[in-house]
Design a protein around this motif. Sequence first.
Motif, PDB file in Angstrom:
ATOM      1  N   LEU A   1       0.830  -1.202   0.000  1.00 60.10           N
ATOM      2  CA  LEU A   1       0.000   0.000   0.000  1.00 60.10           C
ATOM      3  C   LEU A   1       0.871   1.261   0.000  1.00 60.10           C
ATOM      4  CD1 LEU A   1      -2.949   0.845   0.074  1.00 60.10           C
ATOM      5  CD2 LEU A   1      -2.818   0.850   2.567  1.00 60.10           C
ATOM      6  N   ALA A   2       1.841   1.309   0.922  1.00 54.00           N
ATOM      7  CA  ALA A   2       2.723   2.471   1.008  1.00 54.00           C
ATOM      8  C   ALA A   2       3.545   2.634  -0.270  1.00 54.00           C
ATOM      9  CB  ALA A   2       3.640   2.364   2.222  1.00 54.00           C
ATOM     10  N   ALA A   3       3.963   1.516  -0.883  1.00 54.02           N
ATOM     11  CA  ALA A   3       4.771   1.607  -2.104  1.00 54.02           C
ATOM     12  C   ALA A   3       3.970   2.241  -3.230  1.00 54.02           C
ATOM     13  CB  ALA A   3       5.277   0.226  -2.513  1.00 54.02           C
ATOM     14  N   VAL A   4       2.693   1.863  -3.343  1.00 51.52           N
ATOM     15  CA  VAL A   4       1.845   2.469  -4.377  1.00 51.52           C
ATOM     16  C   VAL A   4       1.682   3.969  -4.115  1.00 51.52           C
ATOM     17  CG1 VAL A   4      -0.498   2.570  -5.322  1.00 51.52           C
ATOM     18  CG2 VAL A   4       0.595   0.347  -4.923  1.00 51.52           C
ATOM     19  N   LEU A   5       1.352   4.314  -2.856  1.00 49.06           N
ATOM     20  CA  LEU A   5       1.127   5.724  -2.529  1.00 49.06           C
ATOM     21  C   LEU A   5       2.388   6.558  -2.700  1.00 49.06           C
ATOM     22  CD1 LEU A   5      -1.262   5.446   0.528  1.00 49.06           C
ATOM     23  CD2 LEU A   5      -1.790   6.291  -1.762  1.00 49.06           C
ATOM     24  N   LEU A   6       3.558   5.969  -2.359  1.00 50.86           N
ATOM     25  CA  LEU A   6       4.799   6.722  -2.531  1.00 50.86           C
ATOM     26  C   LEU A   6       5.115   6.921  -4.009  1.00 50.86           C
ATOM     27  CD1 LEU A   6       6.973   5.344   0.391  1.00 50.86           C
ATOM     28  CD2 LEU A   6       6.159   7.687   0.068  1.00 50.86           C
ATOM     29  N   GLY A   7       4.750   5.941  -4.841  1.00 50.93           N
ATOM     30  CA  GLY A   7       4.895   6.134  -6.282  1.00 50.93           C
ATOM     31  C   GLY A   7       4.070   7.325  -6.755  1.00 50.93           C
ATOM     32  N   VAL A   8       2.809   7.379  -6.304  1.00 47.82           N
ATOM     33  CA  VAL A   8       1.931   8.488  -6.689  1.00 47.82           C
ATOM     34  C   VAL A   8       2.472   9.816  -6.159  1.00 47.82           C
ATOM     35  CG1 VAL A   8      -0.391   9.457  -6.485  1.00 47.82           C
ATOM     36  CG2 VAL A   8      -0.092   6.988  -6.801  1.00 47.82           C
ATOM     37  N   LEU A   9       2.915   9.812  -4.887  1.00 47.04           N
ATOM     38  CA  LEU A   9       3.428  11.049  -4.288  1.00 47.04           C
ATOM     39  C   LEU A   9       4.678  11.546  -5.018  1.00 47.04           C
ATOM     40  CD1 LEU A   9       3.082  13.097  -1.950  1.00 47.04           C
ATOM     41  CD2 LEU A   9       4.782  11.772  -0.705  1.00 47.04           C
ATOM     42  N   THR A  10       5.589  10.618  -5.354  1.00 49.54           N
ATOM     43  CA  THR A  10       6.776  10.997  -6.113  1.00 49.54           C
ATOM     44  C   THR A  10       6.362  11.650  -7.429  1.00 49.54           C
ATOM     45  OG1 THR A  10       7.865   9.039  -5.214  1.00 49.54           O
ATOM     46  CG2 THR A  10       8.980  10.165  -7.004  1.00 49.54           C
ATOM     47  N   ALA A  11       5.308  11.091  -8.031  1.00 45.52           N
ATOM     48  CA  ALA A  11       4.879  11.569  -9.348  1.00 45.52           C
ATOM     49  C   ALA A  11       4.173  12.920  -9.282  1.00 45.52           C
ATOM     50  CB  ALA A  11       3.969  10.529 -10.004  1.00 45.52           C
ATOM     51  N   VAL A  12       3.319  13.127  -8.275  1.00 38.50           N
ATOM     52  CA  VAL A  12       2.527  14.362  -8.257  1.00 38.50           C
ATOM     53  C   VAL A  12       3.083  15.418  -7.303  1.00 38.50           C
ATOM     54  CG1 VAL A  12       0.459  12.983  -8.776  1.00 38.50           C
ATOM     55  CG2 VAL A  12       0.857  13.754  -6.436  1.00 38.50           C
ATOM     56  N   GLY A  13       3.996  15.026  -6.384  1.00 36.03           N
ATOM     57  CA  GLY A  13       4.460  15.947  -5.347  1.00 36.03           C
ATOM     58  C   GLY A  13       5.222  17.142  -5.874  1.00 36.03           C
ATOM     59  N   GLY A  14       6.181  16.897  -6.771  1.00 35.98           N
ATOM     60  CA  GLY A  14       6.994  17.995  -7.291  1.00 35.98           C
ATOM     61  C   GLY A  14       6.152  19.004  -8.062  1.00 35.98           C
ATOM     62  N   GLY A  15       5.251  18.492  -8.900  1.00 36.81           N
ATOM     63  CA  GLY A  15       4.387  19.385  -9.675  1.00 36.81           C
ATOM     64  C   GLY A  15       3.459  20.188  -8.778  1.00 36.81           C
ATOM     65  N   ALA A  16       2.950  19.542  -7.706  1.00 41.05           N
ATOM     66  CA  ALA A  16       2.056  20.239  -6.782  1.00 41.05           C
ATOM     67  C   ALA A  16       2.797  21.367  -6.073  1.00 41.05           C
ATOM     68  CB  ALA A  16       1.473  19.258  -5.769  1.00 41.05           C
ATOM     69  N   LEU A  17       4.021  21.063  -5.625  1.00 40.29           N
ATOM     70  CA  LEU A  17       4.843  22.070  -4.952  1.00 40.29           C
ATOM     71  C   LEU A  17       5.171  23.224  -5.908  1.00 40.29           C
ATOM     72  CD1 LEU A  17       5.923  22.213  -2.092  1.00 40.29           C
ATOM     73  CD2 LEU A  17       8.032  21.154  -2.850  1.00 40.29           C
ATOM     74  N   ARG A  18       5.512  22.859  -7.148  1.00 40.06           N
ATOM     75  CA  ARG A  18       5.781  23.877  -8.184  1.00 40.06           C
ATOM     76  C   ARG A  18       4.584  24.812  -8.336  1.00 40.06           C
ATOM     77  NH1 ARG A  18       4.891  21.108 -13.590  1.00 40.06           N
ATOM     78  NH2 ARG A  18       2.776  21.469 -12.832  1.00 40.06           N
ATOM     79  N   ASP A  19       3.377  24.241  -8.425  1.00 44.81           N
ATOM     80  CA  ASP A  19       2.185  25.053  -8.638  1.00 44.81           C
ATOM     81  C   ASP A  19       1.868  25.914  -7.421  1.00 44.81           C
ATOM     82  OD1 ASP A  19       1.942  24.023 -11.152  1.00 44.81           O
ATOM     83  OD2 ASP A  19       0.407  22.560 -10.639  1.00 44.81           O
ATOM     84  N   VAL A  20       2.030  25.353  -6.212  1.00 47.36           N
ATOM     85  CA  VAL A  20       1.753  26.130  -4.994  1.00 47.36           C
ATOM     86  C   VAL A  20       2.706  27.325  -4.907  1.00 47.36           C
ATOM     87  CG1 VAL A  20       1.939  26.114  -2.481  1.00 47.36           C
ATOM     88  CG2 VAL A  20       0.700  24.298  -3.642  1.00 47.36           C
ATOM     89  N   LEU A  21       3.989  27.092  -5.177  1.00 47.59           N
ATOM     90  CA  LEU A  21       4.954  28.184  -5.112  1.00 47.59           C
ATOM     91  C   LEU A  21       4.691  29.233  -6.185  1.00 47.59           C
ATOM     92  CD1 LEU A  21       8.288  26.320  -4.298  1.00 47.59           C
ATOM     93  CD2 LEU A  21       6.984  27.817  -2.804  1.00 47.59           C
ATOM     94  N   ALA A  22       4.203  28.780  -7.346  1.00 46.09           N
ATOM     95  CA  ALA A  22       3.928  29.722  -8.430  1.00 46.09           C
ATOM     96  C   ALA A  22       2.574  30.399  -8.242  1.00 46.09           C
ATOM     97  CB  ALA A  22       3.978  29.000  -9.771  1.00 46.09           C
ATOM     98  N   GLY A  23       1.867  30.048  -7.152  1.00 39.24           N
ATOM     99  CA  GLY A  23       0.607  30.731  -6.855  1.00 39.24           C
ATOM    100  C   GLY A  23      -0.584  30.234  -7.646  1.00 39.24           C
ATOM    101  N   GLN A  24      -0.571  28.956  -8.065  1.00 39.43           N
ATOM    102  CA  GLN A  24      -1.741  28.418  -8.759  1.00 39.43           C
ATOM    103  C   GLN A  24      -2.170  27.103  -8.107  1.00 39.43           C
ATOM    104  OE1 GLN A  24       0.047  28.598 -12.580  1.00 39.43           O
ATOM    105  NE2 GLN A  24       0.900  26.545 -12.555  1.00 39.43           N
ATOM    106  N   VAL A  25      -3.471  26.786  -8.204  1.00 36.57           N
ATOM    107  CA  VAL A  25      -3.977  25.533  -7.637  1.00 36.57           C
ATOM    108  C   VAL A  25      -3.337  24.372  -8.390  1.00 36.57           C
ATOM    109  CG1 VAL A  25      -6.021  24.105  -7.297  1.00 36.57           C
ATOM    110  CG2 VAL A  25      -6.145  26.560  -6.893  1.00 36.57           C
ATOM    111  N   PRO A  26      -2.767  23.389  -7.659  1.00 33.96           N
ATOM    112  CA  PRO A  26      -2.032  22.295  -8.303  1.00 33.96           C
ATOM    113  C   PRO A  26      -2.829  21.566  -9.379  1.00 33.96           C
ATOM    114  CG  PRO A  26      -1.713  22.215  -5.946  1.00 33.96           C
ATOM    115  CD  PRO A  26      -2.745  23.285  -6.203  1.00 33.96           C
ATOM    116  N   GLU A  27      -2.135  21.258 -10.472  1.00 31.16           N
ATOM    117  CA  GLU A  27      -2.750  20.559 -11.608  1.00 31.16           C
ATOM    118  C   GLU A  27      -3.415  19.257 -11.161  1.00 31.16           C
ATOM    119  OE1 GLU A  27      -1.828  19.909 -16.290  1.00 31.16           O
ATOM    120  OE2 GLU A  27      -0.548  21.080 -14.991  1.00 31.16           O
ATOM    121  N   VAL A  28      -2.846  18.613 -10.128  1.00 30.98           N
ATOM    122  CA  VAL A  28      -3.376  17.326  -9.677  1.00 30.98           C
ATOM    123  C   VAL A  28      -4.800  17.468  -9.153  1.00 30.98           C
ATOM    124  CG1 VAL A  28      -2.424  17.552  -7.324  1.00 30.98           C
ATOM    125  CG2 VAL A  28      -2.913  15.302  -8.242  1.00 30.98           C
TER     126      VAL A  28
END
Lengths: 224, 224, 224
Positions: free
Chosen positions: B134-161
């Motif tokens: 379970l954790a391995a699947v979720l960490l795969g998803v987090l690795t995939a969406v985490g950077g983009g979400a952080l990028r969007d938050v810092l750039a002042g937009q609601v994350p694409e995810v």
Amino acid sequence: MLTVDVNLQVLLDILGVFVFALSGGLVAVRKGLDLVGVVVLAWVAGLGGGIMRDVLLGATPPVGISDWRLLASVVVAGALTFLWQRRLRSAYLGRARGRMTLLTRSVRTLDAVGLAFFAVSGSLKALDYDTGALAAVLLGVLTAVGGGALRDVLAGQVPEVLRRELYAVPALIGASVVVLADRWGHLNPVVIWGSVMLVFAIRMAAVALNLNAPTALRTTGETQ
Amino acid sequence: MLTVDVNLQVLLDILGVFVFALSGGLVAVRKGLDLVGVVVLAWVAGLGGGIMRDVLLGATPPVGISDWRLLASVVVAGALTFLWQRRLRSAYLGRARGRMTLLTRSVRTLDAVGLAFFAVSGSLKALDYDTGALAAVLLGVLTAVGGGALRDVLAGQVPEVLRRELYAVPALIGASVVVLADRWGHLNPVVIWGSVMLVFAIRMAAVALNLNAPTALRTTGETQ
Amino acid sequence: MLTVDVNLQVLLDILGVFVFALSGGLVAVRKGLDLVGVVVLAWVAGLGGGIMRDVLLGATPPVGISDWRLLASVVVAGALTFLWQRRLRSAYLGRARGRMTLLTRSVRTLDAVGLAFFAVSGSLKALDYDTGALAAVLLGVLTAVGGGALRDVLAGQVPEVLRRELYAVPALIGASVVVLADRWGHLNPVVIWGSVMLVFAIRMAAVALNLNAPTALRTTGETQ
């Protein structure tokens, strides 16, 4: 010498926490937040960068939640922000524009001081944990810009580190000087305080001269 | 086989970092940020997801601040974003609308490539750390969406995810395939590359078809 | 007694996750996000605070990605948000204003319940890890306010914890009661449930009375 370094690092940390917490409190005041908002933003701005550094180092629990000196520093800074705000108010009553400008300039200057303390103390702590030179430099920068970035994100504004003036670069230079001095065996209080002043000087020069890193879209107007 | 897997994971990581860093740089360019902003957003987008994964795994310091290959990948991507921007500029001079659209589409495509690499490499690394399926699947998803979400938050937009098109679902499917293949003893390069291509194909299909997950308020217009 | 405490902590955690996940789902519904957005915001709101707590404790991987009971709690809450939304829709069709108000009030109440469960369970878990009293109190508060703050940042709004009504203070009081009871050797289920009810009561009173902490700029109008 080691004792000196350790004490120095704690001192730099406390001073950095204090001024960054003031900057967090001032952002909260500018946004019209209540006392809790002021203390929370002071905590985030003052300790957020160090908490990120400790989490990335695996140094848990981070000093930002366990060291009473740092937490006291945040609480004092939060209280002073309140007192300062009242003094500003009576001094500038009816000159809202001027007060806002002064608040903005105060946040900028405190930010520069905190940036300097944290860039140096962050890389010193990373060196203590033997992370390797590259990681030590980056952790210095993260300690320096992390709290302010978190403060800005929570306050609903794009982080200063991403905006026009040179902000991360002075931290990068200061952390690099510390790490290189360590590698070359010349890490002493003079180098450490010199690095702090170097970061502060570059940052304030950037603010004063409105110095920017090259901008991509800015250049759109050129013909080539 | 283990060696192949380890090398594959590093390769997937470097490629994912590279394309996500490009996407971060392009967001910075679109927002008119300076060179430092471009590099910081490239770093956040490229390495943020992996750093979150490593922190949650307790694998400190994270490779995102210590592995020079990943950091070099970010710096090269940042520099290329600048070069690309200039080329785009001369190609599309005077057609600002078109350039913006192309930038948007480029960010989307690179995002899909990074999503695919990171969903697979994230779950592979979690499996190495024996976190449970379970954790391995979720960490795969987090690795995939985490950077983009952080990028969007810092750039002042609601994350694409969080926005309309299916974004997290392809990552969830890809990470699940990898983890199930591991559980069934069939984890090999063919399955791994197949998973990468599967994630990319589903994501691009979702973008192309403007495919959305069911929306709550969208249905308000219906009578039942 | 230890068994009782451990079971209690798990129970508080599951209940807190459930109601916070509902609040995350409702924010997503209010913002018009799709099903994935609803589940992601439910996950962030329900498990974000606990994940921050576990990361700061060094308790990796955090239960928020490995404990299937907590994850099931989030998924059920996400599904219920959808069902609830439909029921709200048919009940309030054509009265959009009223529905929005009800949604806002529901989010507030669920937030208060989650705040109460998490402040207590967060400090209990920190005590298990021997962090010291100060860190245990702060980790209780962080567990309580962290998920909601992350939910608000991702949804593009300034976190409720920074806005007008007393939000962090009830959590601080509840966590302090738990930690003091532990220090004085009186930590038992009655004290624990009493602390939960105390936090909830203070928070709801603050909402009902529109009670605010002192605001800096609010006082600008005064002559002194």
